[in-house]
Design a protein around this motif. Structure first.
Motif, PDB file in Angstrom:
ATOM      1  N   ASN A 232       0.711  -1.065  -0.078  1.00  0.00           N
ATOM      2  CA  ASN A 232      -0.045   0.023   0.165  1.00  0.00           C
ATOM      3  C   ASN A 232       0.846   1.235   0.086  1.00  0.00           C
ATOM      4  N   ARG A 234       3.707   1.468  -1.593  1.00  0.00           N
ATOM      5  CA  ARG A 234       4.149   1.594  -2.836  1.00  0.00           C
ATOM      6  C   ARG A 234       3.116   2.504  -3.648  1.00  0.00           C
ATOM      7  N   GLU A 235       1.867   2.534  -3.239  1.00  0.00           N
ATOM      8  CA  GLU A 235       0.723   3.319  -4.006  1.00  0.00           C
ATOM      9  C   GLU A 235       0.677   4.686  -3.657  1.00  0.00           C
ATOM     10  N   ARG A 385      -4.951   0.358  -0.596  1.00  0.00           N
ATOM     11  CA  ARG A 385      -5.431  -0.529  -2.076  1.00  0.00           C
ATOM     12  C   ARG A 385      -6.326  -1.906  -1.289  1.00  0.00           C
TER      13      ARG A 385
END
Length: 424
Positions: A232, A234-235, A385
Motif C-alpha cells: 500500500n 508503494r501506491e 488498496r
C-alpha cells in the motif's frame, strides 16, 4: 472516499523532494542485517549447548561508516521542520533513521543499548493509559500461561509442515489475495527468525517445521500486515517512504501485526508467553545477565535448546554478551499490541473507522494516522488498496471491539465465583 491524486499537488513539491532524499540516504541502512549472527555460528553453538557446553559465543560485526548518512539525515530534519504534518512526518522519520545510524556505528559495543531503547522502548516503560509497565504486562501473560498450561496440553499443535511445503501453500494463498506473483515466498537457510516479510518477499527459515498455528500467524502477521502495508505504501503518490519500515514505526507495525493475529484467531497463549518472555529477558540482560544466563532462562521456561539459543540471540544482537547491554527491539511486540488495541477501541468509541483503514495505507505510527488525517481526506495521501481479510468485515470487527469496550467496565476485583453461578 477521496480519489488519490496522480501527481504531486502544487505547493507540496518540496516534501516530495525531501522524501526522495530521505529514501536515498537510508538505502544503506539495514538494521537487522548489521546486527545478525552467522547461521554457521548459531548451528555450532546450538550443538555445543545441547551437550551442556555453555561458553559465550564469539561474535564479530562489520562496523559501517554512516557519517555522511547522518549528516544528510540531520539536514533533512532541519529542512523539513515541524510546522505542517507532512514536514513533521519527514522530520520524525529522518530523526529515527539518524538514531539508527548512530546505533549501528556502535555495533558490537554497549553503545547500541541506548539508541535501541530510544527507538524501541524499554521493559520499564509505562503502558499508555495505565500505571503498569511493559514488564508488568509480560509477567502477567507468562504467569497466566503457566497457570493454564496443564489445561492446554490437549491442544493439537504439531509442527509437522516442512518449510518447502508451507512455501508452496502460502504462495498459492497470496497469489489469490494480492494477484499472481505479487509476493514471492522463499525458503532461506540463513534466516534467524522463523519468518520475515518485505513488500514483495516472505522468507521462511529452512530446516524448520511449522504448525497450522504458524501458518495462520504467518498469513495474518507477515503477509496481511507487513507485506500489505508495504505494498500500500508503494501506491502513495507523495511519500514513497511510506513503503519502508523506518525505526520509528516499528512498534506500531509489529503491534498491528500481533493485533491482526488476535483479531483473526491466529494467536494463542503460548505465543503471548513467547513475546512476553523476550521482554523479561531484555530486562535481565540490562540488569547484568550474560548470554548463557539468558539462554538458561528461556530453557527453564520450556523452550528447546535451539529455540532458547535463538531467543537469547535476539536479545544480544549487536551488543556485548557479558551482561548490562541489550538490543531492545523485542520490547515493541507487546507494547505495540496494547497501544494498537487501545487505538482501535478508541476509534470505535469515537465512530472513526476511517482512521483504522488509514492505518494500513503504509508504514505509519498511530500518531501519523491522526496528524495526516486531512491529507488522507483530501486524497494527497492514498487510502489503502488492500485491507486484511478481518478488516474487510467491518461489522464483525466492530462487534469484537464493541464487546471489548463495554466489558472493560466490569471490574474483575468485584466479581465473585458465587455471583456467576448463582441460580435464579
Amino acid at each position: 472516499m477521496s480519489k488519490p491524486v496522480e501527481t504531486v499537488p502544487a505547493g507540496l513539491e518540496s516534501y516530495a523532494a525531501l522524501d526522495k532524499r530521505l529514501l536515498t540516504a537510508v538505502r544503506g541502512i539495514n538494521i537487522l542485517a548489521t546486527v545478525s549472527w552467522p547461521a554457521s555460528l548459531e548451528d555450532r553453538m546450538i550443538e555445543q549447548y545441547g551437550k551442556g557446553q555453555y561458553t559465550l559465543p564469539d561474535v564479530s560485526y562489520k562496523t559501517p561508516d554512516l557519517s555522511d548518512v547522518r549528516k544528510e539525515l540531520a539536514a533533512i530534519e532541519s529542512e523539513a521542520g515541524d510546522g505542517d504534518p507532512l514536514g513533521e512526518y519527514l522530520r520524525r522519520t529522518a530523526e529515527s533513521w539518524r538514531i539508527a545510524a548512530e546505533m549501528l556505528e556502535a555495533v558490537g559495543t554497549e553503545g547500541v543499548t541506548g539508541p535501541s531503547i530510544r527507538l524501541y522502548g524499554s521493559p520499564g516503560d509505562a503502558i499508555s493509559g495505565s500505571d503498569r509497565s511493559n514488564l508488568d504486562a509480560a509477567c502477567y501473560f507468562v504467569e497466566l500461561s503457566d497457570e493454564l498450561g496443564a489445561d492446554l496440553h490437549d491442544d493439537d499443535i504439531t509442527a509437522n509442515i516442512p518449510a518447502e511445503l508451507l512455501r508452496a501453500d502460502l504462495a498459492r494463498e497470496l497469489d489469490g489475495f494480492f494477484g499472481p506473483g505479487k509476493i514471492a515466498v522463499e525458503v532461506d537457510n540463513d534466516l534467524t527468525a522463523k519468518a520475515a516479510a518485505g513488500a514483495t518477499r516472505i522468507r521462511l527459515r529452512g530446516g524448520t517445521r511449522f504448525s497450522q498455528y504458524d501458518r495462520h500467524q504467518l498469513l495474518n502477521h507477515e503477509a496481511f500486515v507487513h507485506s500489505l502495508t508495504a505494498l500500500n505504501g508503494r501506491e502513495q503518490p507523495l511519500l514513497a517512504s511510506l513503503a519502508r519500515t523506518s525505526p520509528r514505526v516499528t512498534a506500531t507495525q509489529e503491534g498491528l501485526a500481533v493485533f491482526a493475529e488476535l483479531m483473526s484467531g491466529a494467536i494463542d497463549i503460548a505465543r503471548l508467553k513467547r513475546i512476553s518472555l523476550r521482554i523479561l529477558a531484555i530486562d535481565m540482560a540490562l540488569n547484568g545477565a550474560d548470554f548463557v544466563e539468558v539462554y538458561r532462562f528461556f530453557n527453564r521456561c520450556g523452550q528447546s535448546v535451539a529455540d532458547s539459543f535463538h531467543s537469547a540471540q535476539r536479545v544480544f544482537r549487536g551488543v556485548p554478551l557479558t551482561g548490562g547491554s541489550a538490543f531492545a527491539k523485542d520490547n515493541v511486540y507487546l507494547s505495540g499490541l496494547m497501544d494498537v488495541h487501545t487505538f482501535f477501541r478508541w476509534a470505535l468509541k469515537e465512530r472513526r473507522m476511517d482512521l483504522l483503514r488509514y492505518l494500513f495505507a503504509g508504514k505509519l505510527t498511530l500518531y501519523d494516522v491522526m496528524s495526516l488525517e486531512s491529507h488522507f481526506a483530501s486524497g494527497v495521501l492514498a487510502s489503502p488498496r488492500w485491507l486484511p481479510p478481518w478488516m474487510q468485515h467491518v461489522h464483525g470487527l466492530a462487534g469484537k471491539l464493541a464487546f471489548s469496550l463495554f466489558i472493560n467496565r466490569v471490574r474483575m476485583s468485584r466479581v465473585e465465583a458465587e455471583s456467576l453461578s448463582a441460580g435464579v
